[in-house]
Scaffold this motif. Structure first.
Motif, PDB file in Angstrom:
ATOM      1  N   GLY A  62      40.952  52.389  27.066  1.00  0.00           N
ATOM      2  CA  GLY A  62      41.737  51.633  26.103  1.00  0.00           C
ATOM      3  C   GLY A  62      42.014  52.425  24.835  1.00  0.00           C
ATOM      4  N   ASN A  63      41.015  53.174  24.369  1.00  0.00           N
ATOM      5  CA  ASN A  63      41.206  54.007  23.175  1.00  0.00           C
ATOM      6  C   ASN A  63      42.296  55.051  23.400  1.00  0.00           C
ATOM      7  N   LEU A  64      42.274  55.666  24.578  1.00  0.00           N
ATOM      8  CA  LEU A  64      43.287  56.668  24.897  1.00  0.00           C
ATOM      9  C   LEU A  64      44.673  56.038  24.974  1.00  0.00           C
ATOM     10  N   ALA A  65      44.764  54.877  25.596  1.00  0.00           N
ATOM     11  CA  ALA A  65      46.054  54.193  25.701  1.00  0.00           C
ATOM     12  C   ALA A  65      46.600  53.854  24.317  1.00  0.00           C
ATOM     13  N   TYR A  66      45.730  53.396  23.431  1.00  0.00           N
ATOM     14  CA  TYR A  66      46.147  53.045  22.068  1.00  0.00           C
ATOM     15  C   TYR A  66      46.644  54.286  21.325  1.00  0.00           C
ATOM     16  N   ALA A  67      45.920  55.401  21.470  1.00  0.00           N
ATOM     17  CA  ALA A  67      46.327  56.631  20.797  1.00  0.00           C
ATOM     18  C   ALA A  67      47.651  57.151  21.360  1.00  0.00           C
ATOM     19  N   GLN A  68      47.822  57.060  22.671  1.00  0.00           N
ATOM     20  CA  GLN A  68      49.074  57.491  23.284  1.00  0.00           C
ATOM     21  C   GLN A  68      50.253  56.681  22.745  1.00  0.00           C
ATOM     22  N   HIS A  69      50.033  55.386  22.563  1.00  0.00           N
ATOM     23  CA  HIS A  69      51.105  54.549  22.010  1.00  0.00           C
ATOM     24  C   HIS A  69      51.445  55.004  20.594  1.00  0.00           C
ATOM     25  N   GLY A  70      50.432  55.263  19.788  1.00  0.00           N
ATOM     26  CA  GLY A  70      50.674  55.721  18.431  1.00  0.00           C
ATOM     27  C   GLY A  70      51.327  57.078  18.380  1.00  0.00           C
ATOM     28  N   ALA A  71      51.081  57.901  19.401  1.00  0.00           N
ATOM     29  CA  ALA A  71      51.660  59.241  19.467  1.00  0.00           C
ATOM     30  C   ALA A  71      53.036  59.241  20.128  1.00  0.00           C
ATOM     31  N   GLN A  72      53.636  58.089  20.225  1.00  0.00           N
ATOM     32  CA  GLN A  72      54.992  57.946  20.765  1.00  0.00           C
ATOM     33  C   GLN A  72      55.078  58.335  22.240  1.00  0.00           C
ATOM     34  N   SER A  73      54.067  57.904  23.013  1.00  0.00           N
ATOM     35  CA  SER A  73      54.106  58.086  24.468  1.00  0.00           C
ATOM     36  C   SER A  73      53.936  56.715  25.122  1.00  0.00           C
ATOM     37  N   PRO A  74      54.936  55.825  24.943  1.00  0.00           N
ATOM     38  CA  PRO A  74      54.774  54.443  25.395  1.00  0.00           C
ATOM     39  C   PRO A  74      54.603  54.299  26.905  1.00  0.00           C
ATOM     40  N   GLU A  75      55.259  55.149  27.688  1.00  0.00           N
ATOM     41  CA  GLU A  75      55.123  55.027  29.137  1.00  0.00           C
ATOM     42  C   GLU A  75      53.707  55.368  29.582  1.00  0.00           C
ATOM     43  N   ARG A  76      53.161  56.464  29.037  1.00  0.00           N
ATOM     44  CA  ARG A  76      51.791  56.843  29.386  1.00  0.00           C
ATOM     45  C   ARG A  76      50.807  55.801  28.866  1.00  0.00           C
ATOM     46  N   SER A  77      51.083  55.256  27.686  1.00  0.00           N
ATOM     47  CA  SER A  77      50.227  54.222  27.121  1.00  0.00           C
ATOM     48  C   SER A  77      50.206  52.985  28.017  1.00  0.00           C
ATOM     49  N   ALA A  78      51.384  52.548  28.455  1.00  0.00           N
ATOM     50  CA  ALA A  78      51.466  51.364  29.314  1.00  0.00           C
ATOM     51  C   ALA A  78      50.742  51.605  30.642  1.00  0.00           C
ATOM     52  N   GLU A  79      50.872  52.814  31.173  1.00  0.00           N
ATOM     53  CA  GLU A  79      50.198  53.156  32.430  1.00  0.00           C
ATOM     54  C   GLU A  79      48.675  53.057  32.267  1.00  0.00           C
ATOM     55  N   LEU A  80      48.169  53.582  31.158  1.00  0.00           N
ATOM     56  CA  LEU A  80      46.728  53.549  30.907  1.00  0.00           C
ATOM     57  C   LEU A  80      46.234  52.127  30.669  1.00  0.00           C
ATOM     58  N   PHE A  81      47.010  51.354  29.903  1.00  0.00           N
ATOM     59  CA  PHE A  81      46.615  49.965  29.660  1.00  0.00           C
ATOM     60  C   PHE A  81      46.629  49.161  30.949  1.00  0.00           C
ATOM     61  N   ALA A  82      47.613  49.415  31.820  1.00  0.00           N
ATOM     62  CA  ALA A  82      47.679  48.695  33.097  1.00  0.00           C
ATOM     63  C   ALA A  82      46.454  49.018  33.948  1.00  0.00           C
ATOM     64  N   HIS A  83      46.063  50.293  33.968  1.00  0.00           N
ATOM     65  CA  HIS A  83      44.862  50.692  34.710  1.00  0.00           C
ATOM     66  C   HIS A  83      43.630  50.037  34.107  1.00  0.00           C
ATOM     67  N   ALA A  84      43.552  50.067  32.767  1.00  0.00           N
ATOM     68  CA  ALA A  84      42.409  49.458  32.085  1.00  0.00           C
ATOM     69  C   ALA A  84      42.334  47.964  32.360  1.00  0.00           C
ATOM     70  N   LEU A  85      43.491  47.298  32.437  1.00  0.00           N
ATOM     71  CA  LEU A  85      43.504  45.861  32.689  1.00  0.00           C
ATOM     72  C   LEU A  85      42.975  45.544  34.085  1.00  0.00           C
ATOM     73  N   VAL A  86      43.413  46.313  35.081  1.00  0.00           N
ATOM     74  CA  VAL A  86      42.941  46.097  36.449  1.00  0.00           C
ATOM     75  C   VAL A  86      41.422  46.253  36.514  1.00  0.00           C
ATOM     76  N   GLU A  87      40.921  47.331  35.893  1.00  0.00           N
ATOM     77  CA  GLU A  87      39.483  47.592  35.925  1.00  0.00           C
ATOM     78  C   GLU A  87      38.713  46.530  35.145  1.00  0.00           C
ATOM     79  N   SER A  88      39.254  46.109  34.008  1.00  0.00           N
ATOM     80  CA  SER A  88      38.568  45.120  33.182  1.00  0.00           C
ATOM     81  C   SER A  88      38.521  43.763  33.882  1.00  0.00           C
ATOM     82  N   GLU A  89      39.621  43.376  34.529  1.00  0.00           N
ATOM     83  CA  GLU A  89      39.628  42.111  35.267  1.00  0.00           C
ATOM     84  C   GLU A  89      38.617  42.150  36.416  1.00  0.00           C
ATOM     85  N   ARG A  90      38.516  43.305  37.068  1.00  0.00           N
ATOM     86  CA  ARG A  90      37.609  43.428  38.210  1.00  0.00           C
ATOM     87  C   ARG A  90      36.149  43.449  37.760  1.00  0.00           C
TER      88      ARG A  90
END
Length: 203
Positions: free
Chosen positions: A153-181
């Protein structure tokens, strides 16, 4: 607070102000002051303790590295993360050299440095720090460990701030799947990740 004050007084009296136990007690008092909102006093205590630790124990002693990290945190709490960055850098270099990159204390220090970069408006510098910590935590703790999920999640947040929204969304989606599981769909951490994913996707 009174307990820590008394402990410092007793150890300085019985052991001397330069004894390692006295230095540790003063460090604990600084932490209590910071948690209690007495940030200026915490800064003063940590500054004195770092100088004394460097003189008595040496600049690379584990206790000195802790003092340096704590002073950086106090500067950050005082609203001056830019002043914290060089201290975090030195503490991180020392911990990586003496403890290894995957030691818990090393990874926490790396997280601290990344956060300081984000607070100074430079998330691009935080990205490689979070990437390294995520790699270390996946290797040592496993992909399901809460600290690993936090790193993702920290990496996804930093990627979003660094103007990498696609990579950020990909990381958050992965984090969400793992967190739900691992934590369940209604866990507070899962809900936060879900909200952040919605935000980065522009929802």
């Amino acid at each position: 607070m009174a307990f820590f004050e008394q402990q410092v007084a007793e150890r300085e009296r019985d052991l001397g102000p330069d004894h390692p136990d006295a230095l540790r007690s003063r460090n604990n008092l600084g932490g209590a002051c910071q948690q209690g909102g007495l940030v200026d006093r915490a800064v003063s205590l940590f500054e004195r303790n770092l100088a004394d630790s460097e003189r008595v124990l040496g600049p690379d002693h584990p206790d000195t590295l802790t003092c340096r990290n704590n002073l950086a945190g106090a500067y950050e709490a005082a609203g001056d993360p830019a002043r914290a960055i060089p201290l975090y850098n030195r503490a991180l270099a020392g911990r990586e050299r003496f403890l290894g990159s995957a030691d818990l204390r090393t990874m926490l220090c790396r997280d601290n440095l990344a956060r300081a970069h984000e607070l100074t408006g430079d998330p691009a510098r935080a990205v490689p720090l979070h990437e390294r910590t995520l790699t270390d935590r996946e290797r040592t703790l496993g992909s399901d460990h809460p600290d690993t999920l936090l790193s993702r999640g920290n990496l996804a947040y930093a990627q979003h701030g660094a103007q990498s929204p696609e990579r950020s969304a990909e990381l958050f989606a992965h984090a969400l799947v793992e967190s739900e599981r691992c934590l369940g769909p209604d866990h507070s951490a899962t809900r936060l990740v879900r909200e952040l994913l919605t935000h980065v996707r522009g929802g």
